[in-house]
Design an enzyme around this catalytic site. Structure first.
Site, PDB file in Angstrom:
ATOM      1  N   ALA A   1       3.386  -0.491  -0.483  1.00  0.00           N
ATOM      2  CA  ALA A   1       3.662   1.039  -1.656  1.00  0.00           C
ATOM      3  C   ALA A   1       2.295   1.735  -1.599  1.00  0.00           C
ATOM      4  O   ALA A   1       2.173   2.609  -2.035  1.00  0.00           O
ATOM      5  CB  ALA A   1       4.097  -0.145  -3.002  1.00  0.00           C
TER       6      ALA A   1
ATOM      7  N   GLY B   1      -3.914  -5.200  -2.483  1.00  0.00           N
ATOM      8  CA  GLY B   1      -4.953  -6.122  -1.232  1.00  0.00           C
ATOM      9  C   GLY B   1      -6.347  -6.522  -1.521  1.00  0.00           C
ATOM     10  O   GLY B   1      -6.581  -7.486  -3.072  1.00  0.00           O
ATOM     11  N   TYR B   2      -7.204  -6.633  -0.773  1.00  0.00           N
ATOM     12  CA  TYR B   2      -8.498  -7.302  -0.433  1.00  0.00           C
ATOM     13  C   TYR B   2      -9.388  -6.851  -2.255  1.00  0.00           C
ATOM     14  O   TYR B   2     -10.885  -7.255  -1.698  1.00  0.00           O
ATOM     15  CB  TYR B   2      -9.056  -7.746   0.367  1.00  0.00           C
TER      16      TYR B   2
ATOM     17  N   LYS C   1      -0.322   1.903   0.100  1.00  0.00           N
ATOM     18  CA  LYS C   1      -0.740   2.524   2.029  1.00  0.00           C
ATOM     19  C   LYS C   1       0.518   4.018   1.674  1.00  0.00           C
ATOM     20  O   LYS C   1      -0.825   4.605   1.961  1.00  0.00           O
ATOM     21  CB  LYS C   1      -0.626   2.582   2.767  1.00  0.00           C
TER      22      LYS C   1
ATOM     23  N   ASP D   1      -2.988   1.163  11.497  1.00  0.00           N
ATOM     24  CA  ASP D   1      -3.436  -0.543  10.877  1.00  0.00           C
ATOM     25  C   ASP D   1      -4.332  -1.060  10.072  1.00  0.00           C
ATOM     26  O   ASP D   1      -5.600  -0.037  11.141  1.00  0.00           O
ATOM     27  CB  ASP D   1      -2.789  -1.297  12.416  1.00  0.00           C
TER      28      ASP D   1
HETATM   29  P1  IMP Z   1      -1.153  -3.863   7.756  1.00  0.00           P
HETATM   30  O1  IMP Z   1       0.057  -3.158   6.932  1.00  0.00           O
HETATM   31  O2  IMP Z   1      -1.020  -4.691   9.248  1.00  0.00           O
HETATM   32  O3  IMP Z   1      -1.712  -3.071   8.411  1.00  0.00           O
HETATM   33  O4  IMP Z   1      -2.002  -4.954   7.104  1.00  0.00           O
HETATM   34  C1  IMP Z   1      -3.135  -4.675   6.567  1.00  0.00           C
HETATM   35  C2  IMP Z   1      -4.003  -5.716   5.316  1.00  0.00           C
HETATM   36  O5  IMP Z   1      -5.694  -5.249   5.589  1.00  0.00           O
HETATM   37  C3  IMP Z   1      -2.925  -5.051   4.010  1.00  0.00           C
HETATM   38  O6  IMP Z   1      -2.376  -5.606   3.688  1.00  0.00           O
HETATM   39  C4  IMP Z   1      -3.680  -5.457   2.960  1.00  0.00           C
HETATM   40  O7  IMP Z   1      -4.150  -6.689   2.541  1.00  0.00           O
HETATM   41  C5  IMP Z   1      -5.327  -5.158   3.834  1.00  0.00           C
HETATM   42  N1  IMP Z   1      -6.120  -3.958   3.726  1.00  0.00           N
HETATM   43  C6  IMP Z   1      -5.675  -2.708   4.010  1.00  0.00           C
HETATM   44  N2  IMP Z   1      -6.231  -1.524   3.618  1.00  0.00           N
HETATM   45  C7  IMP Z   1      -6.993  -2.586   2.249  1.00  0.00           C
HETATM   46  C8  IMP Z   1      -7.311  -1.810   1.473  1.00  0.00           C
HETATM   47  O8  IMP Z   1      -7.595  -0.579   1.340  1.00  0.00           O
HETATM   48  N3  IMP Z   1      -7.720  -2.616   0.209  1.00  0.00           N
HETATM   49  C9  IMP Z   1      -7.500  -3.297   0.078  1.00  0.00           C
HETATM   50  N4  IMP Z   1      -6.618  -4.402   1.384  1.00  0.00           N
HETATM   51  C10 IMP Z   1      -6.719  -3.743   2.419  1.00  0.00           C
END
Ligand code: IMP
Length: 201
Positions: free
Chosen positions: A11, A157-158, A13, A69
């Site tokens: 959500a 996230g982080y 992203k 990603d």
């Molecule tokens: P993906 O869905 O496999 O691309 O996972 C990306 C993961 O990276 C997320 O679930 C977060 O844990 C971390 N991440 C990527 N972009 C961000 C951001 O903008 N803020 C905080 N965490 C991020």
């Protein structure tokens, strides 16, 4: 208005991508609107995983699909959590995914470590159809460092642990407009939008 499916179930992203595409008069629909099942992300590079997600969403919907990603790469951890960022605290088989547990694991992994440099990385991919041989690809990097304790309530996230090198604020303290302008995803999407303007969807 042109339609695109956004290949993510995240959500945070989705909010950021929709916000950025509004200006281009593109309707960005979440893949959950089409009941697209979550794609496998078995690869060890961000670009391969992004392509797998975009092709999967396009195949299920018949629409052009945009996937990103992304992850956080920490210098002292040789780039970890990297492609495993979303499931960092689940790598030992424990479920479910949780930002809180990921952040706790990151702090624990860096306990006593002085080198706190890290960057977020994002690659964005747009396929016009599932087997598109010429996907649009753009990437972005956001430099910063990992704090000892979380700060701020925004982002996801982080973000509460990630201190932006330029503003001295964490990703969770920055307003969405500012984060979108400087973040890895914002940079990647801006570059992709540039390419998109020349592409007939
Ligand atoms: P993906 O869905 O496999 O691309 O996972 C990306 C993961 O990276 C997320 O679930 C977060 O844990 C971390 N991440 C990527 N972009 C961000 C951001 O903008 N803020 C905080 N965490 C991020």
């Amino acid at each position: 208005m042109k339609k695109l499916v956004i290949a993510t179930g995240n959500a945070g992203k989705l909010r950021e991508i929709q916000h950025l595409l509004q200006a281009l008069n593109i309707e960005a629909l979440p893949q959950s609107d089409f009941a697209v099942p979550e794609a496998e992300e078995p690869h060890c590079t961000f670009i391969e995983n992004a392509l797998a997600k975009a092709r999967h969403a396009s195949q299920h919907t018949g629409l052009p699909a945009l996937a990103d990603d992304s992850g956080i790469c920490v210098d002292a951890l040789q780039g970890a959590p990297g492609v495993h960022s979303a499931r960092y605290a689940c790598l030992d088989g424990t479920e479910p995914k949780s930002d809180e547990r990921n952040n706790a694991k990151l702090l624990q992994s860096l306990s006593g470590e002085k080198n706190r440099y890290a960057h977020y990385y994002c690659v964005m991919v747009l396929v016009r159809y599932a087997d598109d041989p010429q996907p649009l690809i753009a990437e972005g990097i956001w430099q910063g460092e990992i704090l000892q304790q979380p700060r701020g309530d925004g982002g996801f996230g982080y973000d509460p642990l990630f201190l932006d090198a330029k503003t001295d604020k964490t990703g969770a303290e920055l307003p969405l407009e500012i984060k979108n302008r400087i973040s890895h995803r914002g940079q990647a999407l801006a570059k992709l939008v540039h390419k998109l303007e020349r592409l007939a969807l």
